[in-house]
Scaffold this active site. Structure first.
Site, PDB file in Angstrom:
ATOM      1  N   ASN A   7       0.876  -1.181   0.000  1.00 24.98           N
ATOM      2  CA  ASN A   7       0.000   0.000   0.000  1.00 24.98           C
ATOM      3  C   ASN A   7       0.907   1.223   0.000  1.00 24.98           C
ATOM      4  OD1 ASN A   7      -1.771   2.064   0.473  1.00 24.98           O
ATOM      5  ND2 ASN A   7      -2.765   1.108   2.237  1.00 24.98           N
ATOM      6  N   ARG A  92      -2.474  -1.945  -3.574  1.00 25.03           N
ATOM      7  CA  ARG A  92      -3.688  -1.151  -3.379  1.00 25.03           C
ATOM      8  C   ARG A  92      -3.665  -0.023  -4.404  1.00 25.03           C
ATOM      9  NH1 ARG A  92      -5.430   3.244   0.835  1.00 25.03           N
ATOM     10  NH2 ARG A  92      -7.641   3.251   0.361  1.00 25.03           N
ATOM     11  N   HIS A 181     -13.440   2.758  -0.715  1.00 23.61           N
ATOM     12  CA  HIS A 181     -13.498   1.670   0.284  1.00 23.61           C
ATOM     13  C   HIS A 181     -13.975   0.349  -0.326  1.00 23.61           C
ATOM     14  CE1 HIS A 181     -14.003   4.744   3.797  1.00 23.61           C
ATOM     15  NE2 HIS A 181     -12.749   4.354   3.721  1.00 23.61           N
ATOM     16  N   ARG A 242     -13.218  15.243   7.734  1.00 24.71           N
ATOM     17  CA  ARG A 242     -13.906  15.667   6.501  1.00 24.71           C
ATOM     18  C   ARG A 242     -15.382  15.924   6.784  1.00 24.71           C
ATOM     19  NH1 ARG A 242     -12.130  10.695   2.936  1.00 24.71           N
ATOM     20  NH2 ARG A 242     -10.570  10.294   4.516  1.00 24.71           N
ATOM     21  N   GLU A 386      -8.522  -5.223   4.361  1.00 26.54           N
ATOM     22  CA  GLU A 386      -8.300  -4.908   2.945  1.00 26.54           C
ATOM     23  C   GLU A 386      -7.095  -5.656   2.381  1.00 26.54           C
ATOM     24  OE1 GLU A 386      -8.600  -0.660   4.108  1.00 26.54           O
ATOM     25  OE2 GLU A 386      -9.330  -0.422   2.070  1.00 26.54           O
TER      26      GLU A 386
END
Ligand code: AMP
Length: 408
Positions: A7, A92, A181, A242, A386
């Protein structure tokens, strides 16, 4: 044989190595603060030890070189006799635009297509691409696979992914909802189906990924039909820092009325908003929950806005699918916070959603069914993984079986 999952982010490269035979992760770590003062390499070795060494990690290329060196003996806690034991590498990949509906083996054409997506994810795709290029250079002949965060959502119908903007602008600038996601969602849906012992093709599922970034997806009969993040990961739910959904008129007011620059508005909405902006204390749900219970009004408001927005989306997605039979919580908050799960599910009894309070309170970071007795919707907690999903896709797309002579 082993699969290496990478990643590669803006200032760090994380990795995890899986033993294909046992299916387990044998080592993982991170090269962090790349190109900054205080860069370091942290390795969780096969001997159970964690080693952090301060060293100059100037580029992503150097990060990959250090990581590969740390995987091979005699490096302490290293699992490999040689790099030839790496059968494939999974990466990723944040943004695949509308070109990638599933994971793919990385070729020059795939790299070129990901480069075309850079304007859609200027912070994420360039470091992802750096990781892919360097891994191909350092491990020639080893199959490399890209696993896209956006791919799962490509099954959304036009009415869900289309913004009500002029056609020419939508077409020329690729303005549409992409969703993120996706890799986490695929893993979590698979686990939820296994927990219920039912095929996904029978289920109408809403999955809430509540972490530092938060999103939700409606999965009807195994296919994503709507999701809360949009053109960027800013839309939708309240997140750590956010804002999620805001009236676009606010952006105009900030720029035109208050003369803020685009960079200032970007910072305000991405870094200073969400739980942090609401509470004016923290972006960490643990702190917010504790302070809210102690009577802090800002934290109470943050918790209320966060869970109210999530509850509204559950209702919207039940409507989008014509019903709901499974609700899943994942992500750092979804997996660990009984308070948040309880508050999201409050007043959703009309949809058949009810919690078993004892099961909810004890479900922390483990797979659990927390549905109330007699409730028609099964409510599950599923820790996401993940990296494991990336490893599974990478293995499915093919590993090299016999290391060729002269391989590294
Ligand atoms: P993630 O991005 O999925 O790693 O989630 C990180 C976030 O999960 C943190 O910022 C915390 O807000 C939240 N979190 C982790 N553990 C807990 C917990 N026990 N209770 C509430 N929130 C938690």
């Amino acid at each position: 044989m082993f699969v290496l999952v990478i990643n590669s982010g803006s200032s760090s490269v994380k990795y995890r190595l899986y033993d294909i035979a046992s299916g387990s992760a044998v080592t993982h770590g991170v090269a962090a603060r790349i190109g900054e003062v205080g860069s370091y390499l942290e390795i969780h070795g096969t001997d159970g030890g964690t080693r952090r060494t301060q060293q100059v990690v100037a580029t992503h290329a150097q990060a990959l070189e250090l990581i590969l060196a740390a995987l091979v003996r005699p490096a302490p806690g290293a699992p490999l006799a040689s790099l030839a034991e790496i059968g494939a590498v999974g990466h990723r990949a944040v943004h695949g635009g509308d070109a990638f509906v599933e994971s793919v083996q990385i070729t020059d054409d795939v790299i070129a297509e990901m480069e075309r997506c850079v304007p859609l994810a200027p912070l994420h795709n360039p470091p992802n691409l750096m990781g892919m290029r360097e891994a191909r250079r350092l491990l020639p002949g080893v199959p490399q696979v890209a696993v896209f965060d956006t791919a799962f959502h490509q099954s959304m119908p036009p009415e869900a992914y289309t913004y009500a903007l002029p056609g020419r602008w939508r077409r020329e600038h690729h303005l549409r909802r992409y969703g993120f996601h996706g890799t986490s969602y695929r893993y979590v849906c698979g686990r939820a189906g296994a927990m219920l012992a039912r095929p996904l093709s029978e289920l109408r599922m809403v999955v809430c990924h509540l972490g530092n970034g938060c999103s939700m997806v409606a999965v009807k009969h195994g296919r994503a039909v709507d999701t809360s993040m949009g053109f960027t990961p800013m839309e939708g739910l309240v997140m750590g820092t956010r804002s999620g959904d805001v009236d676009p008129g606010i952006v105009l007011h900030l720029t035109r009325g208050l003369q803020m620059t685009a960079a200032e508005v970007d910072h305000l909405l991405n870094q200073e908003s969400g739980l942090l902006g609401l509470s004016e204390v923290s972006n960490d749900m643990r702190v917010i929950t504790e302070r809210a219970e102690a009577g802090d009004e800002g934290c109470r408001l943050a918790l209320d806005v966060f869970t109210y927005r999530a509850r509204k989306y559950v209702g919207a997605y039940a409507a989008a699918m014509g019903g709901i039979d499974t609700l899943v919580f994942t992500g750092g908050i979804g997996e660990n916070s009984a308070t948040v799960r309880h508050m999201v599910c409050t007043r959703l009894a009309f949809l058949g959603i009810a919690l078993d309070d004892t099961a909810n309170r004890s479900a922390c970071g483990v797979e659990a069914d927390i549905s109330g007795p007699g409730a028609s919707v099964r409510v599950l907690v599923v820790p996401t993984d993940e990296e494991r999903m990336i490893a599974m896709d990478t293995i499915a797309l093919g590993i090299r079986s016999v290391p060729a002579a002269g391989d590294p």
